[in-house]
Design a protein around this motif. Structure first.
Motif, PDB file in Angstrom:
ATOM      1  N   MET B   1      -4.147 -21.667  -9.349  1.00 16.36           N
ATOM      2  CA  MET B   1      -3.125 -21.989 -10.345  1.00 16.36           C
ATOM      3  C   MET B   1      -1.910 -21.077 -10.168  1.00 16.36           C
ATOM      4  O   MET B   1      -2.066 -19.877  -9.988  1.00 16.36           O
ATOM      5  CB  MET B   1      -3.712 -21.806 -11.746  1.00 16.36           C
ATOM      6  N   SER B   2      -0.711 -21.655 -10.239  1.00 18.20           N
ATOM      7  CA  SER B   2       0.495 -20.845 -10.080  1.00 18.20           C
ATOM      8  C   SER B   2       0.706 -19.965 -11.304  1.00 18.20           C
ATOM      9  O   SER B   2       0.117 -20.189 -12.354  1.00 18.20           O
ATOM     10  CB  SER B   2       1.701 -21.754  -9.893  1.00 18.20           C
ATOM     11  N   LYS B   3       1.572 -18.934 -11.113  1.00 16.93           N
ATOM     12  CA  LYS B   3       1.841 -18.012 -12.219  1.00 16.93           C
ATOM     13  C   LYS B   3       2.400 -18.755 -13.423  1.00 16.93           C
ATOM     14  O   LYS B   3       1.998 -18.526 -14.554  1.00 16.93           O
ATOM     15  CB  LYS B   3       2.840 -16.942 -11.771  1.00 16.93           C
ATOM     16  N   LEU B   4       3.338 -19.695 -13.144  1.00 21.42           N
ATOM     17  CA  LEU B   4       3.958 -20.448 -14.236  1.00 21.42           C
ATOM     18  C   LEU B   4       2.910 -21.326 -14.925  1.00 21.42           C
ATOM     19  O   LEU B   4       2.893 -21.469 -16.152  1.00 21.42           O
ATOM     20  CB  LEU B   4       5.105 -21.306 -13.682  1.00 21.42           C
ATOM     21  N   GLY B   5       2.006 -21.889 -14.099  1.00 19.88           N
ATOM     22  CA  GLY B   5       0.941 -22.734 -14.636  1.00 19.88           C
ATOM     23  C   GLY B   5       0.083 -21.968 -15.627  1.00 19.88           C
ATOM     24  O   GLY B   5      -0.295 -22.481 -16.680  1.00 19.88           O
ATOM     25  N   ILE B   6      -0.225 -20.702 -15.271  1.00 16.95           N
ATOM     26  CA  ILE B   6      -1.056 -19.881 -16.151  1.00 16.95           C
ATOM     27  C   ILE B   6      -0.356 -19.647 -17.484  1.00 16.95           C
ATOM     28  O   ILE B   6      -0.949 -19.752 -18.556  1.00 16.95           O
ATOM     29  CB  ILE B   6      -1.369 -18.520 -15.470  1.00 16.95           C
ATOM     30  N   ILE B   7       0.967 -19.383 -17.417  1.00 11.76           N
ATOM     31  CA  ILE B   7       1.712 -19.112 -18.649  1.00 11.76           C
ATOM     32  C   ILE B   7       1.752 -20.354 -19.538  1.00 11.76           C
ATOM     33  O   ILE B   7       1.495 -20.287 -20.739  1.00 11.76           O
ATOM     34  CB  ILE B   7       3.152 -18.634 -18.312  1.00 11.76           C
ATOM     35  N   ILE B   8       2.016 -21.524 -18.894  1.00 14.12           N
ATOM     36  CA  ILE B   8       2.111 -22.754 -19.687  1.00 14.12           C
ATOM     37  C   ILE B   8       0.752 -23.131 -20.259  1.00 14.12           C
ATOM     38  O   ILE B   8       0.650 -23.590 -21.402  1.00 14.12           O
ATOM     39  CB  ILE B   8       2.712 -23.892 -18.823  1.00 14.12           C
ATOM     40  N   ASN B   9      -0.301 -22.864 -19.516  1.00 15.99           N
ATOM     41  CA  ASN B   9      -1.653 -23.126 -19.989  1.00 15.99           C
ATOM     42  C   ASN B   9      -1.920 -22.384 -21.294  1.00 15.99           C
ATOM     43  O   ASN B   9      -2.455 -22.940 -22.250  1.00 15.99           O
ATOM     44  CB  ASN B   9      -2.653 -22.672 -18.904  1.00 15.99           C
ATOM     45  N   GLY B  10      -1.516 -21.086 -21.333  1.00 15.00           N
ATOM     46  CA  GLY B  10      -1.724 -20.287 -22.541  1.00 15.00           C
ATOM     47  C   GLY B  10      -0.866 -20.770 -23.688  1.00 15.00           C
ATOM     48  O   GLY B  10      -1.258 -20.695 -24.845  1.00 15.00           O
ATOM     49  N   LEU B  11       0.316 -21.295 -23.344  1.00 19.14           N
ATOM     50  CA  LEU B  11       1.257 -21.708 -24.383  1.00 19.14           C
ATOM     51  C   LEU B  11       0.802 -22.995 -25.071  1.00 19.14           C
ATOM     52  O   LEU B  11       0.907 -23.134 -26.283  1.00 19.14           O
ATOM     53  CB  LEU B  11       2.636 -21.905 -23.740  1.00 19.14           C
ATOM     54  N   ILE B  12       0.273 -23.948 -24.291  1.00 16.86           N
ATOM     55  CA  ILE B  12      -0.025 -25.260 -24.878  1.00 16.86           C
ATOM     56  C   ILE B  12      -1.513 -25.601 -24.831  1.00 16.86           C
ATOM     57  O   ILE B  12      -2.169 -25.734 -25.854  1.00 16.86           O
ATOM     58  CB  ILE B  12       0.800 -26.370 -24.192  1.00 16.86           C
ATOM     59  N   LYS B  13      -2.069 -25.686 -23.618  1.00 14.48           N
ATOM     60  CA  LYS B  13      -3.431 -26.216 -23.504  1.00 14.48           C
ATOM     61  C   LYS B  13      -4.474 -25.309 -24.160  1.00 14.48           C
ATOM     62  O   LYS B  13      -5.446 -25.775 -24.731  1.00 14.48           O
ATOM     63  CB  LYS B  13      -3.780 -26.449 -22.026  1.00 14.48           C
ATOM     64  N   ASP B 129      -1.384 -14.349 -17.780  1.00 14.15           N
ATOM     65  CA  ASP B 129      -2.183 -14.954 -18.839  1.00 14.15           C
ATOM     66  C   ASP B 129      -1.858 -14.290 -20.172  1.00 14.15           C
ATOM     67  O   ASP B 129      -1.736 -14.973 -21.198  1.00 14.15           O
ATOM     68  CB  ASP B 129      -3.674 -14.799 -18.517  1.00 14.15           C
ATOM     69  N   GLY B 130      -1.690 -12.955 -20.139  1.00 13.47           N
ATOM     70  CA  GLY B 130      -1.299 -12.234 -21.355  1.00 13.47           C
ATOM     71  C   GLY B 130       0.028 -12.732 -21.888  1.00 13.47           C
ATOM     72  O   GLY B 130       0.180 -12.947 -23.090  1.00 13.47           O
ATOM     73  N   ILE B 131       0.991 -12.968 -20.977  1.00 10.24           N
ATOM     74  CA  ILE B 131       2.301 -13.473 -21.409  1.00 10.24           C
ATOM     75  C   ILE B 131       2.146 -14.859 -22.039  1.00 10.24           C
ATOM     76  O   ILE B 131       2.665 -15.137 -23.115  1.00 10.24           O
ATOM     77  CB  ILE B 131       3.288 -13.542 -20.214  1.00 10.24           C
ATOM     78  N   GLY B 132       1.383 -15.731 -21.343  1.00  6.52           N
ATOM     79  CA  GLY B 132       1.214 -17.108 -21.832  1.00  6.52           C
ATOM     80  C   GLY B 132       0.542 -17.157 -23.181  1.00  6.52           C
ATOM     81  O   GLY B 132       1.052 -17.759 -24.129  1.00  6.52           O
ATOM     82  N   ILE B 133      -0.636 -16.508 -23.287  1.00  9.59           N
ATOM     83  CA  ILE B 133      -1.373 -16.514 -24.552  1.00  9.59           C
ATOM     84  C   ILE B 133      -0.546 -15.821 -25.630  1.00  9.59           C
ATOM     85  O   ILE B 133      -0.458 -16.294 -26.771  1.00  9.59           O
ATOM     86  CB  ILE B 133      -2.739 -15.804 -24.374  1.00  9.59           C
ATOM     87  N   GLY B 134       0.109 -14.702 -25.260  1.00  8.50           N
ATOM     88  CA  GLY B 134       0.935 -13.979 -26.219  1.00  8.50           C
ATOM     89  C   GLY B 134       2.070 -14.848 -26.729  1.00  8.50           C
ATOM     90  O   GLY B 134       2.348 -14.888 -27.929  1.00  8.50           O
ATOM     91  N   LEU B 135       2.717 -15.590 -25.806  1.00 10.27           N
ATOM     92  CA  LEU B 135       3.807 -16.483 -26.219  1.00 10.27           C
ATOM     93  C   LEU B 135       3.279 -17.595 -27.121  1.00 10.27           C
ATOM     94  O   LEU B 135       3.896 -17.933 -28.129  1.00 10.27           O
ATOM     95  CB  LEU B 135       4.480 -17.108 -24.989  1.00 10.27           C
ATOM     96  N   GLY B 136       2.127 -18.139 -26.749  1.00 14.32           N
ATOM     97  CA  GLY B 136       1.515 -19.190 -27.572  1.00 14.32           C
ATOM     98  C   GLY B 136       1.266 -18.688 -28.985  1.00 14.32           C
ATOM     99  O   GLY B 136       1.560 -19.366 -29.970  1.00 14.32           O
ATOM    100  N   PHE B 137       0.737 -17.466 -29.074  1.00 13.38           N
ATOM    101  CA  PHE B 137       0.439 -16.862 -30.369  1.00 13.38           C
ATOM    102  C   PHE B 137       1.736 -16.618 -31.147  1.00 13.38           C
ATOM    103  O   PHE B 137       1.831 -16.950 -32.328  1.00 13.38           O
ATOM    104  CB  PHE B 137      -0.315 -15.546 -30.139  1.00 13.38           C
ATOM    105  N   THR B 138       2.752 -16.062 -30.444  1.00 14.62           N
ATOM    106  CA  THR B 138       4.026 -15.768 -31.110  1.00 14.62           C
ATOM    107  C   THR B 138       4.678 -17.043 -31.630  1.00 14.62           C
ATOM    108  O   THR B 138       5.136 -17.094 -32.776  1.00 14.62           O
ATOM    109  CB  THR B 138       4.981 -15.058 -30.129  1.00 14.62           C
ATOM    110  N   CYS B 139       4.699 -18.087 -30.771  1.00 18.13           N
ATOM    111  CA  CYS B 139       5.318 -19.355 -31.201  1.00 18.13           C
ATOM    112  C   CYS B 139       4.594 -19.909 -32.417  1.00 18.13           C
ATOM    113  O   CYS B 139       5.217 -20.352 -33.391  1.00 18.13           O
ATOM    114  CB  CYS B 139       5.264 -20.394 -30.080  1.00 18.13           C
TER     115      CYS B 139
END
Lengths: 199, 195
Positions: B1-13, B129-139
């Protein structure tokens, strides 16, 4: 008298789950049946009391004299984790019946924010040891009360028809909201009691 | 999985609030306004990124039997760092969030990601992953805070939208937290079920 007001405040007015939002995970997670909810409450009461009794002397006996107040979070979480493990081992040997009843819930309690929250709160509120003990018992009783009430409602809720998207957590959260609204009726009771008894 | 994919995964999926339903205590307790929710989300995100990265770096050095206590010490260390930084540079935020900052230690999201992601992936991926999940949580927290603030006090991020006396105060108080989150999760369920 002030102890009675403190108990009423901790159970009804400032209920740890419904007014302070601590311990929501077990509140939503293990509240499907009334008796498991009750056992969870008892396990929390037990651990909360011991944790407060242990962390209080550590803070004033060890952390304050040596100027280590900033280490509070790290030390507390380690002490609580070790404590829960120890309680588990001791219970297993001495009271197997109680152990099998609480068994599943004990490890869960380590990551229950009520325990750490209360241990930090008694320091923030500058309670003495006796007040801390009363506060921790009353808070745990408030937790148990909220758990049992909520589980009772959820048992009924399970057999009703609801919109598909609402099933599970959403409807449980809205129920909890209504329960919190009912508990808001108690707000001001503590002040009223203090005035009535002239404290 | 690409870096961006990991971030988006945490944000939405794998959105920690609406999908995984983790970390409910700060989600409900700190979202009386959009700003409060956002500060809590950012504090948690900082801890998540650091702890994920460090745990992933030291995962091979830790004996398997004591890995949970080790993770908790790493997390508690970063929580203390964040707590002291907030106390020093943003005392107003510290006053609003209060007890919920030290309680990041027992936030199941942080330990959950350490156990399920950082323990199996490379440090850089784990930080993503920390950025993605963190962003998901923040949003999620900002959204809940925004809804409560708008319905309860008639403001959005502190700016008045309509006169305060028309707001339903309940939404700023405790019951509103549960009800708002309940409806938002239901909406999220509805939207994701259609796809």
């Amino acid at each position: 008298m002030s102890y009675i007001i403190m108990i009423i405040t901790a159970i009804f007015v400032n209920n740890i789950v419904l007014a302070q939002f601590l311990g929501i995970c077990p509140f939503l997670g293990v509240s499907k049946k009334v008796d498991t909810a009750g056992w969870m409450g008892m396990a929390v009461l037990f651990v909360m009391l011991i944790a407060t009794l242990v962390t209080y002397p550590i803070y004033y006996g060890l952390l304050v004299p040596y100027g280590l107040g900033f280490m509070q979070t790290i030390i507390y979480i380690l002490v609580i984790a070790a404590l829960v493990q120890m309680v588990e081992i001791i219970l297993k040997k001495t009271m197997p019946a109680l152990y099998s009843a609480l068994g599943v819930f004990l490890p869960l309690i380590t990551t229950n924010c009520t325990i750490l929250g209360v241990a930090i709160n008694v320091i923030n509120f500058e309670y003495n040891l006796a007040e801390s003990v009363v506060y921790s018992i009353a808070t745990a009783l408030g937790f148990t009360l909220a758990m049992i009430l909520f589980a009772g409602i959820r048992e009924q809720l399970a057999i009703t028809d609801k919109p598909k998207a609402m099933e599970g957590t959403p409807i449980a959260l809205i129920t909890a909201g209504l329960l919190a609204m009912a508990f808001m009726g108690f707000s001001g009771v503590d002040k009223g009691l203090s005035t009535a008894f002239g404290l | 999985m690409s870096k961006l994919g990991i971030i988006i995964n945490g944000l939405i999926k794998e959105n920690p609030t609406f999908v995984l339903l983790l970390g409910m205590c700060p989600t409900l307790g700190t979202t009386s306004s959009a700003i409060n929710g956002m500060s809590m989300g950012l504090a948690t995100m900082a801890v998540l990124i650091c702890s994920n990265f460090v745990i992933s770096c030291i995962k091979n050095l830790i004996p398997d039997k004591v890995h949970i206590p080790c993770y908790i010490v790493v997390i508690a260390g970063f929580v203390t760092v964040v707590q002291l930084l907030i106390k020093a540079y943003a005392p107003a935020v510290d006053e609003k969030l209060g007890l919920f900052i030290p309680l990041i230690v027992v936030n199941c999201i942080v330990l959950g990601r350490a156990e399920s992601f950082a323990a199996k992936n490379t440090p850089i991926d784990s930080a993503c992953d920390g950025i993605g999940i963190g962003l998901g949580f923040t949003c999620a927290l900002t959204l809940i805070g925004l809804c409560r603030e708008l319905l309860g006090a008639g403001t959005a991020f502190g700016f008045a939208v309509y006169p305060e006396q028309f707001g339903a105060l309940t939404f700023v108080l405790a019951p509103g937290a549960f009800i708002t989150l309940g409806f938002l999760v239901a909406i999220f369920n509805k939207l994701t079920a259609k796809k």
